[in-house]
Design an enzyme around this catalytic site. Structure first.
Site, mmCIF file in Angstrom:
data_model
loop_
_atom_site.group_PDB
_atom_site.id
_atom_site.type_symbol
_atom_site.label_atom_id
_atom_site.label_comp_id
_atom_site.label_asym_id
_atom_site.label_seq_id
_atom_site.Cartn_x
_atom_site.Cartn_y
_atom_site.Cartn_z
ATOM 1 N N LYS A 176 33.960 174.593 147.232
ATOM 2 C CA LYS A 176 32.762 173.925 146.697
ATOM 3 C C LYS A 176 32.759 172.442 147.062
ATOM 4 O O LYS A 176 33.816 171.835 147.170
ATOM 5 C CB LYS A 176 32.729 174.072 145.173
ATOM 6 C CG LYS A 176 32.612 175.519 144.717
ATOM 7 C CD LYS A 176 32.708 175.638 143.202
ATOM 8 C CE LYS A 176 34.057 175.250 142.666
ATOM 9 N NZ LYS A 176 34.244 175.568 141.222
ATOM 10 N N THR A 207 27.678 167.558 134.273
ATOM 11 C CA THR A 207 28.317 168.545 135.147
ATOM 12 C C THR A 207 29.416 169.306 134.406
ATOM 13 O O THR A 207 30.253 169.941 135.034
ATOM 14 C CB THR A 207 28.907 167.848 136.384
ATOM 15 O OG1 THR A 207 29.723 166.755 135.936
ATOM 16 C CG2 THR A 207 27.820 167.334 137.317
ATOM 17 N N GLY A 209 31.126 172.176 133.023
ATOM 18 C CA GLY A 209 30.998 173.628 133.164
ATOM 19 C C GLY A 209 30.270 174.101 134.414
ATOM 20 O O GLY A 209 29.947 175.287 134.517
ATOM 21 N N THR A 210 30.054 173.220 135.382
ATOM 22 C CA THR A 210 29.347 173.684 136.600
ATOM 23 C C THR A 210 30.126 174.783 137.320
ATOM 24 O O THR A 210 29.542 175.761 137.776
ATOM 25 C CB THR A 210 29.081 172.525 137.598
ATOM 26 O OG1 THR A 210 30.284 171.784 137.754
ATOM 27 C CG2 THR A 210 27.976 171.613 137.150
ATOM 28 N N GLY A 211 31.446 174.582 137.412
ATOM 29 C CA GLY A 211 32.268 175.560 138.135
ATOM 30 C C GLY A 211 32.267 176.911 137.430
ATOM 31 O O GLY A 211 32.184 177.972 138.073
ATOM 32 N N CYS A 212 32.330 176.886 136.088
ATOM 33 C CA CYS A 212 32.340 178.135 135.290
ATOM 34 C C CYS A 212 31.016 178.878 135.512
ATOM 35 O O CYS A 212 30.991 180.098 135.755
ATOM 36 C CB CYS A 212 32.481 177.838 133.803
ATOM 37 S SG CYS A 212 33.872 176.768 133.380
#
Ligand SMILES: Nc1ncnc2c1ncn2[C@@H]1O[C@H](COP(=O)(O)OP(=O)(O)O)[C@@H](O)[C@H]1O
Ligand SMILES: Cc1ncc(COP(=O)(O)O)c(N)n1
Length: 273
Positions: A176, A207, A209-212
């Site tokens: 990412k 941002t 929790g964007t990855g979750c």
């Protein structure tokens, strides 16, 4: 046979609702997939930071997993925060023969800088879980740790992707680009071809929790039978809108908006009341 598709997340919690299990379940719901969860660690955290973490006993994590698995077998699984070696080994053992898509978000450190995985466990996630992954979604610092070189350019993102597939054994990887400069460009590599998913960089501190959310969306789409490429493409659109229409909540890195994609076309003002 039921036509309802379901997905299981195995991760830690975020009582403030933006990351972890809570973000995953909200995302599954938005994607019309029945969401289920196994909790690894209970985390007292919010948009400002992590206050305390309590790891659940390993036998109880196993009991939660068995409760779901013996009743409703999911169509796809994802793992997020798995803090200890023991937990990783248990999960590897439980899912190794499952034959369903498995997405790993190799969560190491929260946006706030707080560690969510024991440092000594990084090698274990790399060696035991990565080879089982259909898709693994490291951010740049996580990918740097996995491949052991620094990532500054798109060429570096591609080289890291090659190593993660060909040397570490994941079926595919999305390196990412949220932590890079300039546009937010994610690189998908499936061992054969590279695919690029880009968006403008949105100037926001929302941002958390964007990855979750991104990896949960991939999991939901895989559960519905989409290909890896389709799932990643759609998830990139989903997370871009979630960030773009993020919610005016929290005193720190605020949460994204899991229904943001439904507002596409509406002026941002309309959701910032
Ligand atoms: N400021 C931003 N603008 C647009 N997209 C972003 C931004 N920050 C992150 N993203 C996207 O959000 C997703 C998660 O990215 P990233 O921040 O790299 O992961 P993590 O949350 O695991 O640190 C990726 O698809 C990335 O491109
Ligand atoms: C339980 C849990 N899992 C993952 C994250 C990472 O989320 P982020 O790095 O986007 O804050 C988090 N904060 N909490």
């Amino acid at each position: 046979m039921s036509h309802v598709k379901s997905a299981l997340t195995i991760a830690g919690t975020d009582p403030s609702g933006g990351a972890g299990i809570q973000a995953d379940l909200k995302t599954f719901q938005e994607r019309e997939v029945y969401g289920m969860s196994v909790i690894t660690s209970v985390v007292a955290q919010n948009t400002i930071g992590v206050q305390r973490v309590i790891h659940l006993p390993i036998d109880f994590i196993e009991e939660q997993f068995d409760a779901v698995w013996n009743d409703i077998k999911p169509n796809a699984i994802k793992t997020g925060m798995i803090a200890t070696n023991e937990m990783m080994k248990l999960i590897a053992h439980k899912i190794k023969d499952s034959q369903i898509p498995y997405v790993i978000d190799p969560v190491m450190i929260a946006k706030s800088g707080d560690p969510l995985m024991e440092e000594a466990s990084r090698a274990v996630i790399r060696d035991t879980l990565l080879p089982l992954a259909t898709v693994v979604t490291p951010n740049v610092p996580e990918a740097e740790w996995l491949v052991n070189f620094s990532i500054k350019t798109i060429e570096d993102q591609k080289e890291a992707a090659r190593v993660i597939v060909h040397q570490l054994g994941a079926q595919s990887v999305v390196v990412k680009g949220g932590h890079m400069e300039g546009e937010a460009k994610d690189v998908l590599y499936d061992g054969e071809a590279f695919h690029y998913f880009s968006s403008e960089r949105i100037d926001t501190h929302h941002t958390h929790g964007t990855g979750c959310t991104f990896s949960a969306c991939i999991t939901a789409e895989l559960a519905k039978g989409r290909t890896i490429k389709e799932s990643v493409e759609l998830s990139k659109r989903f997370i871009t809108d979630a960030i773009k229409y993020s919610l005016e909540l929290g005193k720190g890195n605020g949460p994204t908006n899991h229904w943001g994609y439904r507002l596409q076309g509406l002026p941002t003002k309309g959701v910032r009341q």
